[in-house]
Design an enzyme around this catalytic site. Structure first.
Site, PDB file in Angstrom:
ATOM      1  N   LYS A  96       0.833  -1.203   0.000  1.00 25.79           N
ATOM      2  CA  LYS A  96       0.000   0.000   0.000  1.00 25.79           C
ATOM      3  C   LYS A  96       0.865   1.249   0.000  1.00 25.79           C
ATOM      4  CE  LYS A  96      -3.892  -1.901   2.679  1.00 25.79           C
ATOM      5  NZ  LYS A  96      -4.948  -1.680   1.677  1.00 25.79           N
ATOM      6  N   ARG A 114     -10.172 -11.631   2.111  1.00 24.25           N
ATOM      7  CA  ARG A 114     -11.028 -12.678   1.538  1.00 24.25           C
ATOM      8  C   ARG A 114     -10.337 -14.033   1.583  1.00 24.25           C
ATOM      9  NH1 ARG A 114     -11.264  -9.417  -4.025  1.00 24.25           N
ATOM     10  NH2 ARG A 114     -11.093  -7.746  -2.496  1.00 24.25           N
TER      11      ARG A 114
HETATM   12  N1  BES Z   1      -7.994  -3.814   4.446  1.00 20.36           N
HETATM   13  C1  BES Z   1      -8.192  -3.460   3.093  1.00 20.36           C
HETATM   14  C2  BES Z   1      -9.509  -2.737   2.845  1.00 20.36           C
HETATM   15  C3  BES Z   1      -9.682  -1.388   3.485  1.00 20.36           C
HETATM   16  C4  BES Z   1      -9.493  -0.247   2.756  1.00 20.36           C
HETATM   17  C5  BES Z   1     -10.088  -1.277   4.794  1.00 20.36           C
HETATM   18  C6  BES Z   1      -9.699   0.990   3.327  1.00 20.36           C
HETATM   19  C7  BES Z   1     -10.285  -0.046   5.362  1.00 20.36           C
HETATM   20  C8  BES Z   1     -10.105   1.088   4.633  1.00 20.36           C
HETATM   21  C9  BES Z   1      -8.181  -4.689   2.189  1.00 20.36           C
HETATM   22  O1  BES Z   1      -7.399  -5.749   2.626  1.00 20.36           O
HETATM   23  C10 BES Z   1      -7.647  -4.257   0.869  1.00 20.36           C
HETATM   24  O2  BES Z   1      -6.521  -3.852   0.833  1.00 20.36           O
HETATM   25  N2  BES Z   1      -8.466  -4.319  -0.159  1.00 20.36           N
HETATM   26  C11 BES Z   1      -8.088  -3.897  -1.465  1.00 20.36           C
HETATM   27  C12 BES Z   1      -8.588  -4.911  -2.446  1.00 20.36           C
HETATM   28  C13 BES Z   1      -8.057  -4.729  -3.826  1.00 20.36           C
HETATM   29  C14 BES Z   1      -6.585  -5.071  -3.875  1.00 20.36           C
HETATM   30  C15 BES Z   1      -8.829  -5.607  -4.769  1.00 20.36           C
HETATM   31  C16 BES Z   1      -8.745  -2.542  -1.703  1.00 20.36           C
HETATM   32  O3  BES Z   1      -9.872  -2.336  -1.289  1.00 20.36           O
HETATM   33  O4  BES Z   1      -8.090  -1.693  -2.313  1.00 20.36           O
HETATM   34 ZN    ZN Z   2      -5.367  -5.572   1.984  1.00 18.60          ZN
END
Ligand code: BES
Ligand code: ZN
Ligand code: ZN
Length: 492
Positions: free
Chosen positions: A272, A346
């Site tokens: 990230k 997931r």
């Molecule tokens: N933990 C994150 C989702 C999240 C985003 C929680 C913002 C709280 C605030 C999750 O594991 C994630 O990173 N999801 C990705 C999925 C993508 C790679 C398909 C996302 O939402 O960007």
């Molecule tokens: Zn994630």
């Protein structure tokens, strides 16, 4: 911890730092010398309007806080909860230590009394346990005053219920704050092992069965999706299993609560950006909500079997981390191509859902901070709700409504599944740019299979970036109350 009591003296005789008096729109408040303020429009009764009166005539209390309750026909326990929370936050800021809620006589029933206590305990919460210094302000004692005319029939219970209602409100709000404390812990102070320890301690205190599975046990069970995420961190994973069993079960259902427990989400190799990454300590909010719910369920003792399954990992880009393109095999036997290691929630939930079904759960509810896409879709106000079963969906929605937790039903049409196609495995772990919250839910549905299941995407609602009059910034504890109500009001 806040002292909670029931006050039966007439309002004038109650000695307290402040008495909180709800004022309705269109009903002029003439007591406490407030008639003039009402006439001039300063006290209108608008929802959450607060007016502090010092030494009101004829009152033993030092202050009366007139608290706007809005239109009487719209007023419900959820609004009372907010009103009391806002009042408590306002009063403690002024260094008031004790407050009493004057419940309007026609609202003196069970649900209102419980919500009033919840509002006080939830409003008093601050996420500042790591600030040193002794300038912290809290309301130390709170009471619900129920003096006055007999409650009107239909208000939701009589005075005999008030003791029960206060006890329930207290245990619910304390469970929700327990969840908030866990969510608020930074990742250096709450690893998967620490989260498992917290679960064990809570289970011992409230009489739940607790089992914590380690990496070897998960490998034996074939939880390849969960272990793939865990392998990038030096911190070992844990799968927490909590079991509540009623003494005399009167329902056949066995409810399984599955919560995402990522104690920190760097994204892994699909790392990230730095900006805001500190918030990824809250990526275990779904798991913490299930722990809070189990804490309350253990005390309410509903006649339904409830188990919780909380897969805990740290998603890190270590030298052993899984790579984009890796193919893992989940416990169900399905193979998954890991296109993006940041879609880790997931993966761990897939194995936990399958395990929950093998443990005999007939109904599943999961909660997870799963996608940024749900925040785009619904903002920070509504939980995204997905389901493969209309009946269970409606039950969860009804429980959420009664608890004032906003949840919005999202679609799961069959053809969204096509987005998850992989050329090399049974499915990919991401579905591309569009409909990200839906494809994430579809991924989970592949592992819930035929078992009635509800998925709550709480990524936008588990954490508040800005405080509200009735809620501190930081962890919200969303989901706890809805899940407890779902269990306690269950009927086959
Ligand atoms: N933990 C994150 C989702 C999240 C985003 C929680 C913002 C709280 C605030 C999750 O594991 C994630 O990173 N999801 C990705 C999925 C993508 C790679 C398909 C996302 O939402 O960007
Ligand atoms: Zn994630
Ligand atoms: Zn995550």
């Amino acid at each position: 911890m806040m002292q909670i009591a029931i006050e039966t003296k007439p309002l004038e005789q109650i000695d307290a730092g402040a008495i909180i008096v709800p004022v309705f729109e269109g009903r002029k408040e003439t007591r406490f010398g407030a008639a003039e303020l009402a006439d001039s429009g300063e006290v209108s009764g608008k929802l959450l309007e607060l007016t502090l009166l010092h030494h009101p005539p004829g009152m033993a209390a030092a202050r009366v806080l007139l608290a706007g309750a809005g239109k009487p026909e719209k007023f419900n326990p959820a609004e009372l909860r907010k009103l009391v929370a806002a009042a408590v936050r306002y009063l403690k800021d002024k260094s008031v230590k004790s407050a009493v809620l004057a419940l309007p006589p026609e609202r003196a029933g069970y649900e209102f009394a419980s919500a009033g206590v919840e509002g006080a305990i939830l409003g008093d919460y601050e996420p500042d346990r790591y600030k040193t210094g002794n300038d912290k302000k809290f309301i130390e004692s709170f009471a619900v005053a129920v003096a006055g005319p007999e409650p009107v029939a239909g208000a939701g219970g009589g005075p005999a219920d008030i003791g029960d209602a206060v006890a329930r409100g207290r245990l619910l709000a304390e469970a929700q704050n327990f969840t908030r404390d866990l969510v608020n812990e930074p990742a250096n102070r709450l690893t998967p092992t620490d989260l498992a320890k917290a679960a064990r301690r809570m289970a011992a205190e409230f009489g739940l069965e607790c089992e914590v599975m380690d990496r070897d046990r998960m490998a034996e069970l074939g939880m390849g999706a969960l272990l793939g995420v865990a392998q990038g961190s030096a911190e070992p994973p844990a799968l927490i299993v909590l079991r509540y069993r009623p003494v005399a079960p009167t329902v056949k259902a066995h409810l399984g609560l599955v919560g995402k427990g990522v104690t920190f989400d760097t994204g892994g190799i699909s790392i990230k950006p730095a900006d805001g990454m500190e918030k990824m300590k809250y990526d275990m909010a779904g798991g913490a909500a299930m722990l809070g719910a189990m804490r309350a369920i253990a005390q309410c003792r509903p006649p339904i079997a409830v188990s919780a399954f909380i897969p805990c990992v740290e998603n890190m880009p270590g030298s052993r981390a899984q790579r984009p393109g890796d193919i893992v095999t989940a416990m169900s036997g399905k193979t998954i191509e890991v296109i993006n290691t940041d879609a880790e929630g997931r993966l761990i939930l897939a194995d936990a859902l399958v395990y929950a079904r093998r443990q005999g759960c007939t109904h599943l509810v999961d909660a997870a901070t799963l996608t940024g896409a749900i925040v785009v879709a619904l903002g920070h106000l509504q939980v995204g709700l997905f389901s493969n079963d209309d009946g269970l969906r409606d039950r969860v929605l009804a429980a959420a409504k009664a608890e004032g937790e906003r949840m919005w039903p999202m679609p799961l049409d069959d053809d969204y599944k096509d987005y998850l196609k992989s050329a090399f495995a049974d499915l990919a772990n991401v579905g591309g740019r569009w409909g990200g919250a839906i494809t994430a839910a579809w991924f989970l549905k592949e592992f819930a299979e035929e078992t009635p299941w509800v998925h709550l995407d709480i990524a936008g609602t588990a954490w508040l970036d800005d405080s509200k009059p009735y809620l501190a910034k930081g962890p919200t504890g969303v989901g706890v109350r809805t899940l407890v109500r779902l269990a306690t009001q269950w009927q086959d």
